[in-house]
Design an enzyme around this catalytic site. Structure first.
Site, short mmCIF file in Angstrom:
data_model
loop_
_atom_site.label_atom_id
_atom_site.label_comp_id
_atom_site.label_asym_id
_atom_site.label_seq_id
_atom_site.Cartn_x
_atom_site.Cartn_y
_atom_site.Cartn_z
N SER A 91 -22.72 8.47 6.36
CA SER A 91 -21.83 8.21 7.49
C SER A 91 -22.13 9.21 8.62
O SER A 91 -23.28 9.33 9.03
CB SER A 91 -20.37 8.27 7.00
OG SER A 91 -19.50 7.64 7.91
N ASP A 146 -20.15 -2.58 2.54
CA ASP A 146 -19.66 -1.62 3.54
C ASP A 146 -19.45 -2.35 4.85
O ASP A 146 -20.39 -2.88 5.43
CB ASP A 146 -20.71 -0.51 3.70
CG ASP A 146 -20.31 0.56 4.72
OD1 ASP A 146 -19.22 0.46 5.32
OD2 ASP A 146 -21.10 1.50 4.89
N HIS A 148 -17.63 1.30 2.13
CA HIS A 148 -18.20 2.51 2.72
C HIS A 148 -18.13 3.70 1.76
O HIS A 148 -19.02 4.56 1.75
CB HIS A 148 -17.44 2.82 4.02
CG HIS A 148 -18.09 3.83 4.91
ND1 HIS A 148 -19.35 3.66 5.42
CD2 HIS A 148 -17.65 5.02 5.39
CE1 HIS A 148 -19.66 4.70 6.20
NE2 HIS A 148 -18.65 5.54 6.19
#
Lengths: 387, 387
Positions: free
Chosen positions: A160, A324, A357
């Site tokens: 991320s 995700d 995610h």
């Protein structure tokens, strides 16, 4: 299950260290031109640095992470946030690599941020803290490496926002990282991504407790920060993982209680996440770090970065997870597309995972084996002794 | 473009009517057993009721809709919320059909809701308003039809929460609606759907201005209600429509201003949506109507409803939009699956549209032509004279 997956062990008890890298007299100069000093950085290391200082791996944390990536703090029961992947025998193998993780500039877990005291006023910065960029996050980490006399990185690993830092790092310093490992990240946010962050910031900044950012030593906009965190959690889980975890089950009974109190399990989960977040995160840091992501646009000036892409020594591993939807696979494909177009060596893989995610934090065999192999190959080629 | 699409005209100037359907002495009895009176209902009608009262079409509104579905209020410039589909020559053709739209029970645009005065106390109900269900929403509309001496419906048309009412209506009264038109709706929310509503409610209820729901005549939790609306708008648009509408463009210039004020166009859009919503919606109504949706589970007790499915006279049209992620096509497919399994006649179509959940409000030719044809066929079969 993929073969070859070995869970591995723990790095044991660890401590967070701190070092002042910049002072008032010798400040950090941000990309904006602003000066910031002192800058103290909190960091942890796991595994020994080898004699020729060639086995360093940096871990870059995501939005709400910190320097405590692995092992246990003295007396703690929960290990660091990425203990699943870092440790002896784990993909980021601390028997072979020297692993470093810092708390980011602007964070709230030991590194200078909006809650730190501005020497010019003797009061916490609040929103007077300078706005910083992805590049600034990288440069502070590079300053730590210089302090530690680590000239280059065998690898950098991050998910991320962590992966976004690594992308920026490799673009700015194309000869410093051998193995750039970018997990569920993005080269630039979509308007939907920005929208979620924008609403989170509005919830924080419109909370009366925010007081324009000058809420210290109080806890500040607790309602707004909880709402921000709850909303973010929705984007971290997939629809499927929510179905599996919670379904439409009720918290306390088989029957609905019919009211506005928490009733469904998913409500209880979100409320809990919102509440516990207040104990460990500062609202101003949330504003700054989400805004860094909004403005990040790694390939915006492709003509400027083309020469550095031509000089790129880094080999890339780009990973996404198929469920995700915070940063879906199209984000990763865009990174791969630009790198490929400039003849940079990049392996790309979309990992099947139902966990959305949050998958990057989980020990999924295919994912871990891929990271393990990517790092090991770089280490072999660099002549780093096997564990 | 599909063929045969004709935009059609406006129903012209309309007025909202009100009628007291239940009184303190003759109250509405809710599914929960609670009594509620008086119950006043705001409604509008467009087009003439024919002599044999066989051309009535009810429009059921979504979460934040109202009775003003089409035409113009005196002096207004913006038409009703579903003016795109209702009017002379439009799919819900007011030259052929007598169209009725009510404000829902618990709403805030003329029908009795939490902002209404509780005769027992002389104060607004606030959270003392009884919790109601999808079935209650239907029964109040049925009471209006009884008052209007309309024995049955040629059609019922609704999107999102509107479609959910129609599903409940047909299941409870399988001989009352000829053509049940259910657009981008759900037979039950997923945990992700509930999660978004739960966070919205937390934002409202934790706003200090909420005051436990007793904020009248003040405007109440304006921050929380704005945040709720902004978040909801993210779910109403698709990723693609956000890219097209806003991209990563800045509001005022070609360059970022680097700060926490509104800068990206998407931020400006969301802030505007959050702000204007305060002028037209009551926070308590938002709580009640979202909670109705959370608890709705149309097919929960399939053994109970199987006999009514066997008696079903209604023919169904179920529509979804391929970019809708608020209630994606799997929701519609689930409705179709159960209806099919019980030999109910149902047409299903997933319409290609980049506009997400909001598609149901837009005059998309394939969508409108499908609704137009479905209603016209029912009207033909019922012997309703052509326009």
């Amino acid at each position: 299950m993929a073969t070859g997956h070995q869970p591995g062990g723990s790095v044991g008890t660890v401590v967070t260290q701190r070092v002042v890298l910049f002072t008032e007299d010798d400040p950090f100069v941000l990309e904006s031109g602003a000066h910031l000093g002192p800058v103290e950085v909190a960091y942890e290391t796991y595994g020994a640095l080898n004699d020729d200082r060639s086995n360093a791996v940096i871990i870059c944390h995501a939005l709400t992470g910190d320097a405590h990536a692995a092992g246990l703090h003295d007396g703690a029961r929960r290990p660091g946030w990425w203990d699943s992947i870092i440790g002896p025998g784990k993909p980021v193998d601390t028997e072979r690599y020297h692993v470093i993780c810092t708390n980011l500039l602007g964070g709230c877990q030991g590194t200078t941020g909006p809650a730190s005291v501005d020497p010019a006023t003797g009061e916490p910065y609040g929103l007077r803290f300078p706005l910083f960029t992805m590049r600034d996050l990288v440069e502070v980490q590079r300053a730590l490496l210089a302090h530690l006399e680590i000239p280059r990185l065998l690898a950098a690993v991050g998910g991320s926002l962590g992966g976004m830092q690594i992308l920026q790092w490799a673009l700015d310093h194309p000869q410093e990282i051998d193995a750039a490992t970018i997990v569920c990240a993005s080269s630039r946010l979509t308007p939907q991504n920005i929208a979620f962050s924008a609403v989170a910031r509005e919830a924080i900044m419109r909370d009366p407790g925010f007081a324009g950012g000058d809420y210290y030593p109080g806890r500040g906009p607790e309602v707004g920060l909880s709402i921000a965190r709850m909303m973010a959690h929705i984007t971290y889980l997939s629809e499927e993982s929510m179905r599996t975890k919670f379904g439409r089950r009720f918290q306390d009974s088989d029957e609905p209680r019919f009211g506005f109190d928490v009733d469904f399990e998913v409500e209880s989960y979100l409320n809990h996440q919102g509440a516990v977040f207040l104990d460990r995160f500062d609202a101003n840091s949330y504003l700054y770090l989400t805004r860094v992501m909004d403005y990040f646009d790694a390939f915006a000036d492709i003509e400027e970065i083309a020469p550095r892409l031509a000089d790129m020594v880094s080999r890339f591993l780009v990973l996404s997870f198929d469920s995700d939807w915070r940063f879906d696979t199209t984000h990763s494909r865009e990174i791969v597309r630009v790198l490929n177009a400039h003849r940079v060596e990049v392996s790309f893989r979309e990992i099947a995972s139902p966990h959305g995610h949050d998958s990057f934090l989980l020990p999924l065999p295919e994912y871990h084996d891929t990271v393990r192999g990517f790092l090991a190959r770089a280490a072999d080629e660099a002549g780093v002794a096997e564990a």
